[in-house]
Design an enzyme around this catalytic site. Structure first.
Site, mmCIF file in Angstrom:
data_model
loop_
_atom_site.group_PDB
_atom_site.id
_atom_site.type_symbol
_atom_site.label_atom_id
_atom_site.label_comp_id
_atom_site.label_asym_id
_atom_site.label_seq_id
_atom_site.Cartn_x
_atom_site.Cartn_y
_atom_site.Cartn_z
ATOM 1 N N HIS A 435 60.030 96.558 66.420
ATOM 2 C CA HIS A 435 60.995 95.539 65.976
ATOM 3 C C HIS A 435 60.345 94.300 65.375
ATOM 4 O O HIS A 435 61.036 93.316 65.119
ATOM 5 C CB HIS A 435 61.891 95.083 67.130
ATOM 6 C CG HIS A 435 62.797 96.144 67.646
ATOM 7 N ND1 HIS A 435 64.099 96.295 67.205
ATOM 8 C CD2 HIS A 435 62.593 97.118 68.555
ATOM 9 C CE1 HIS A 435 64.653 97.310 67.841
ATOM 10 N NE2 HIS A 435 63.764 97.827 68.672
ATOM 11 N N THR A 741 70.293 91.145 62.230
ATOM 12 C CA THR A 741 71.560 91.871 62.380
ATOM 13 C C THR A 741 72.741 90.919 62.245
ATOM 14 O O THR A 741 73.844 91.355 61.923
ATOM 15 C CB THR A 741 71.630 92.595 63.747
ATOM 16 O OG1 THR A 741 71.110 91.734 64.754
ATOM 17 C CG2 THR A 741 70.838 93.879 63.716
ATOM 18 N N LYS A 745 76.730 90.879 60.410
ATOM 19 C CA LYS A 745 77.979 90.431 61.043
ATOM 20 C C LYS A 745 78.721 89.451 60.145
ATOM 21 O O LYS A 745 79.941 89.526 59.987
ATOM 22 C CB LYS A 745 77.672 89.798 62.413
ATOM 23 C CG LYS A 745 77.112 90.812 63.410
ATOM 24 C CD LYS A 745 76.477 90.170 64.636
ATOM 25 C CE LYS A 745 75.620 91.215 65.365
ATOM 26 N NZ LYS A 745 74.708 90.634 66.371
HETATM 27 C C1 26W Z 1 56.488 90.227 74.308
HETATM 28 C C2 26W Z 1 57.408 89.221 73.803
HETATM 29 C C3 26W Z 1 58.380 89.787 72.847
HETATM 30 C C4 26W Z 1 59.711 89.855 73.208
HETATM 31 C C5 26W Z 1 60.643 90.389 72.335
HETATM 32 C C6 26W Z 1 57.973 90.258 71.623
HETATM 33 C C7 26W Z 1 58.892 90.780 70.750
HETATM 34 C C8 26W Z 1 60.221 90.850 71.104
HETATM 35 C C9 26W Z 1 61.249 91.447 70.186
HETATM 36 C C10 26W Z 1 60.732 92.707 69.582
HETATM 37 C C11 26W Z 1 61.695 90.470 69.161
HETATM 38 C C12 26W Z 1 62.977 90.847 68.509
HETATM 39 O O1 26W Z 1 64.041 90.646 69.078
HETATM 40 N N1 26W Z 1 62.915 91.365 67.291
HETATM 41 C C13 26W Z 1 64.102 91.463 66.481
HETATM 42 O O2 26W Z 1 64.668 92.745 66.596
HETATM 43 C C14 26W Z 1 65.897 92.832 65.889
HETATM 44 C C15 26W Z 1 66.498 94.192 66.167
HETATM 45 O O3 26W Z 1 65.766 95.184 65.572
HETATM 46 C C16 26W Z 1 65.682 92.593 64.416
HETATM 47 O O4 26W Z 1 66.916 92.600 63.771
HETATM 48 C C17 26W Z 1 64.987 91.257 64.200
HETATM 49 O O5 26W Z 1 64.666 91.091 62.837
HETATM 50 C C18 26W Z 1 63.737 91.172 65.043
HETATM 51 O O6 26W Z 1 63.158 89.882 64.956
#
Ligand code: 26W
Length: 902
Positions: A435, A741, A745
């Protein structure tokens, strides 16, 4: 499929493999020898279950119930849920008030009424849930499990009513009792078990999986405290308060106190010297995982899937030895440390702090989920070699990657499989979705930490790495740089385990979440892996959103207009969103445009009412509503937005009153949380709040420009903001936002998009046509070169972008309160400007001007808005989940046979 499995005899040989790069493989010390016969594995006590005498009917060959003639009604009588007529609903509601809540009919408040309604709806969900699970058990289809550390569910009651088709009779029944359904719905607290996009996506996918009648369960953690509540101090600082979302009881969860697993941490792992490769993991701390089930109803039919959330508990109350010895503190400490595991959601996305408790969360959750999945599989009576034929496990980002070594551990240490067979099973079972490609968001765990908390898993990770690097070495002999790049272990002090690489090599397929992002995954972070394993393992599934919550629920008037216009019941187009294309010809009809615009206007008034009642500000609903709502992050560039607002303010100040009169009035809304330790993001919030304070009180300009930072952004607040937006901003530096996303919406609700050529913006523009999107900024391929220029050939900001230099000066000189406060934020732009604000500012301002120009022509704007909604079919999460089901998991819809009507 990769073929990196090697016969065990090879292990010994390769220890002396002449070209083997020992630098990347530091063998762990061999520990003491253990007698294999001492391995015991009583993880879960057997339960003795019996069938209620005379209750269950026989089944035919297809697994359908054969009801004895005329008896179905009687047999089902106890399990009908609530009938859908108003008198039955009223009766059930009152019944719950008097029994479940033990309250009097003359002494009920809105909260009590919400609880009674929720309990009544839950009765119906439960019947469907039971029938769905029984159907899955009977038919034994392949199942998929969605492992996500976050499920950002928001509120449930409205969604449950919609999916059950019971909204109307409940509204009537409740009205008849003197309450209003709207007031009651407002009582529910959001289930905020997530940070942002990744968590909300998981929630949309559960809704779609149930709607598509797919046998999919979610697995997550039942945090006692969800995402923190955001408060804004008088100075404009973000303050965090706990989110005790369970305080009012949670009617949507079913505690399964009998479904528990013991999870071990720490201790020691002793390899058995019996030539099997097994090890015995003993000692340390044992914690109990307790299951809580959340029902996930599909839309328009009875399939009701399950989201299983784990809570941690001490294995046995508290430590009696310490207690009896008078050491009460030590006695409760161990039980507290067990409960701490699921106490709180980590509030950071895109940064990992390598904290021990977070690692414990990840292992606790993956180990409990896997144990549960394996137990369910074993009930089928099939050998473990058939596991991948019946089970697909989707890893939502790298957070559940420990499931890979955990399944290896179970297969080798507990199920007696050899390494190769175990690895075959593992690599056929898992699927990994990435992601983000931001380097700071790619999880790495220090080797010493894993060794301490999960000693056996570290051994397994090292073994996986050994065999993997051997196979790389065979394909690319002598390419030591490549081995260093691809090793699961990153050299350094300390060494670190690269979780994305482990997830990649342990999975059958890997995917990104939008076309551009999947390309970046293939060409940047996993490039070497594509070269090694072949491109076909690396795919794309563009994200989606559920149109039930993000159109029908949040914008009921628009939903009704669409049904009327398409001459379709909403359950037709809400299940096949491409039907929205039927709206296209109506964009040309003036009457329709007027209806469309009037609904937008009422949604703007609804938002204005919210702002008035919660913050006490009056909002000009005749203005263009411009919205940016998302987590605060430098890459998302809220800073670009607020500096653009200041630029507009300064321009208005420079105008004569006559010139100003021609300006398009604009109200800018921001909302979003910053990670508590993210200083620059918090400073951006402070700047927004203080800019708002100045410009909202400027009598010269406030008619034309106002600005609001709405505190405590949540799913429920998004449901009010999104339908009210004319334009929304998705302005990340190109190549940084994996998908986004909320962009989907907004567009689904007829809001236009102002954005960069990034993430899903690109695919949205492909669908709705570039004429209906406001794009600006540099493109992804240019970004790296520009960053290089910034570092080695910097151009002063005054030369490069005078307009931005002026804005920054104004902030610095104290136009919005003491300027020195903002210096660290402004310096990020003046110095390396990693996110390219100085490069994109001018084209951003030009794009904003184009928005103004377009908005001036109301008829054309309405056409754009209608055309945008009409072309959003692709972005239904129903489409996305079916891609996973068909191209990844190999899953079939498994409908619940028609039972008594609900
Ligand atoms: C380890 C800390 C951490 C926590 C959460 C690192 C990374 C994350 C997630 C992967 C971040 C996240 O929410 N990414 C988002 O995912 C969405 C769903 O696919 C995308 O639409 C967003 O662009 C993306 O930033």
């Amino acid at each position: 499929m990769t073929s990196i499995v090697k016969p065990r005899s090879y292990i010994i040989k390769t220890r002396f493999f002449p070209f083997f790069p020992f630098r990347f493989f530091t063998p762990l010390p061999m520990t003491s020898v253990i007698d294999p016969s001492t391995i015991g594995k009583p993880r879960r006590p057997r339960r003795h279950v019996r069938t209620l005498t005379g209750y269950l009917p026989d089944t035919d060959e297809a697994g359908e119930a054969k009801w004895p003639r005329g008896e179905e009604k009687i047999w089902r009588a106890g399990t009908r849920g609530v009938d859908s007529d108003v008198p039955s609903i009223t009766k059930s509601f009152v019944n719950h008030v008097q029994t479940s809540l033990a309250r009097q009919a003359y002494n009920l408040d809105n909260l009590g009424a919400y609880q009674a309604a929720a309990l009544s709806v839950r009765d119906s969900l439960l019947v469907n849930w039971n029938d769905t699970q029984m159907n899955y058990t009977r038919k034994a289809p392949k199942r998929a499990y969605y492992l996500s550390l976050e499920f950002l569910m928001g509120r449930t009651l409205d969604n449950a009513l919609l999916n059950l088709g019971l909204k109307e009779p409940y509204a009537k029944g409740i009205k008849g009792l003197g309450f209003s359904i709207e007031d009651i719905l407002e009582q529910e607290r959001d289930a905020g078990l997530g940070n942002g996009g990744l968590g909300r996506l998981a929630a949309c996918y559960l809704d779609s999986a149930a709607t598509q009648e797919l046998p999919v369960w979610g697995y997550g953690l039942r945090y006692k405290y969800g995402i923190f509540q955001q408060l804004i101090s008088p100075e404009g600082n973000q303050l965090e308060a706990p989110d005790p979302w369970l305080d009012n009881q949670n009617p949507w969860e079913l505690p399964r106190l009998d479904v528990t697993y013991e999870i071990r941490f720490y201790g020691q792992a002793d390899r058995l010297n019996d030539g099997t490769g097994r090890a015995l993991w003993t000692g340390g701390q044992e914690v109990l995982a307790v299951a809580y089930d959340v029902m996930i109803p599909g839309y328009g039919h009875r399939t009701t899937n399950n989201l299983r959330l784990w809570e941690s508990k001490p294995k046995r109350g508290f430590d009696l030895n310490s207690f009896n010895a008078g050491n009460y503190e030590a006695a409760v400490e161990s039980s507290n440390s067990a409960a701490a595991i699921t106490a709180v959601l980590y509030p950071n996305d895109h940064t990992s702090f390598g904290k021990e408790l977070r690692l414990k969360q990840q292992y606790f959750w993956t180990a409990a989920s896997l144990a549960d999945i394996i137990r369910r599989f074993k009930n089928l009576g099939k050998p473990m070699t058939k596991f991948p034929e019946y089970v697909a496990i989707q890893l939502n980002d790298t957070h559940p990657t420990l499931a890979i070594p955990e399944l290896m551990r179970i297969l080798i240490d507990e199920e007696d499989f050899d390494w190769d067979t175990a690895w075959q099973i593992v690599t056929q079972t898992f699927f990994y979705t990435n992601h983000t490609v931001l380097p700071e968001a790619l999880e790495k765990w220090p080797v010493p930490l894993i060794e301490h908390v999960l000693p056996r898993h570290l051994q397994i990770i090292y073994d996986i790495n050994l065999f993997f690097l051997q196979s790389v070495e065979r394909k690319f002999p002598g390419d030591r740089d490549r081995l260093a790049r691809m090793s699961l272990i990153e050299e350094g002090t300390p060494k670190q385990v690269r979780m994305a690489f482990l997830a990649c090599i342990g999975s059958r397929k890997v995917n990104g979440v939008a076309e551009l992002h999947s390309d970046l995954v293939r060409t940047t972070i996993l490039k070497d892996f594509v070269e090694f394993e072949g491109i076909s393992k690396f795919g794309n599934v563009t994200n989606g959103i559920t149109p039930r919550r993000w159109l029908d629920q949040c914008n009921p008037e628009l939903s009704a207009l669409i049904s009327k216009t398409l001459k379709l019941e909403k359950d037709v187009w809400l299940k096949d969103l491409t039907k929205l294309e039927g709206l296209l010809p109506f964009a040309e009809e003036k009457k329709f445009r007027r209806e469309w615009t009037a609904i937008k206007q009422r949604n703007k008034e609804r938002l204005a009412h919210y702002v008035q009642t919660t913050l006490g500000y009056t909002v000009n609903t005749n203005a263009l509503f411009d919205v940016q709502i998302k987590r605060l992050h430098e890459y998302k560039r809220q800073t670009l937005n607020i500096l653009g607002v200041i630029h507009r303010y300064l321009s208005l100040k420079n105008m004569t009153p006559a010139q100003r009169k021609k300006a398009i009035p604009r109200v800018v809304f921001f909302a979003g949380k910053a990670a508590p330790a993210y200083y620059i993001a918090k400073l951006t919030i402070r700047l927004i709040v203080n800019v708002a304070r100045v410009i909202n009180n400027d009598p010269e300009t406030k008619e034309y420009l106002t600005l609001f930072f709405l505190p405590d952004y949540s799913v429920s607040l998004a449901e009010i903001l999104i339908p009210a937006s004319d334009i929304s901003q998705h302005i990340s530096t190109a190549g940084t936002e994996a998908s986004g996303t909320s962009n989907m919406k907004f567009c689904l609700n007829g809001g236009l998009l102002l954005g960069t050529v990034d993430g899903a913006n690109i695919e949205i523009a492909e669908e709705v046509g570039e004429a209906n999107v406001f794009f600006f900024g540099h493109l992804t391929p240019a970004v790296e070169d520009i960053r290089y220029q910034h570092l080695y050939h910097p151009v002063p900001i005054e030369t490069k972008c005078p307009a931005l230099a002026n804005v920054i000066d104004q902030v610095s000189q104290g136009l919005f309160g003491p300027g020195d406060v903002y210096e660290p934020l402004l310096n990020t732009i003046r110095q390396t400007d990693y996110y390219l604000l100085t490069d994109d500012f001018d084209s951003y301002i030009a794009a904003l001007a184009m928005v103004d120009e377009a908005y001036a022509d109301k008829e054309e704007w309405a056409k754009k808005s209608i055309r945008t909604t009409a072309k959003m079919g692709k972005f239904s999460s129903d489409r996305a989940i079916m891609e996973y089901a068909e191209s990844y998991w190999n899953l079939e819809p498994t409908p619940v046979p028609p039972g008594p009507a609900l």
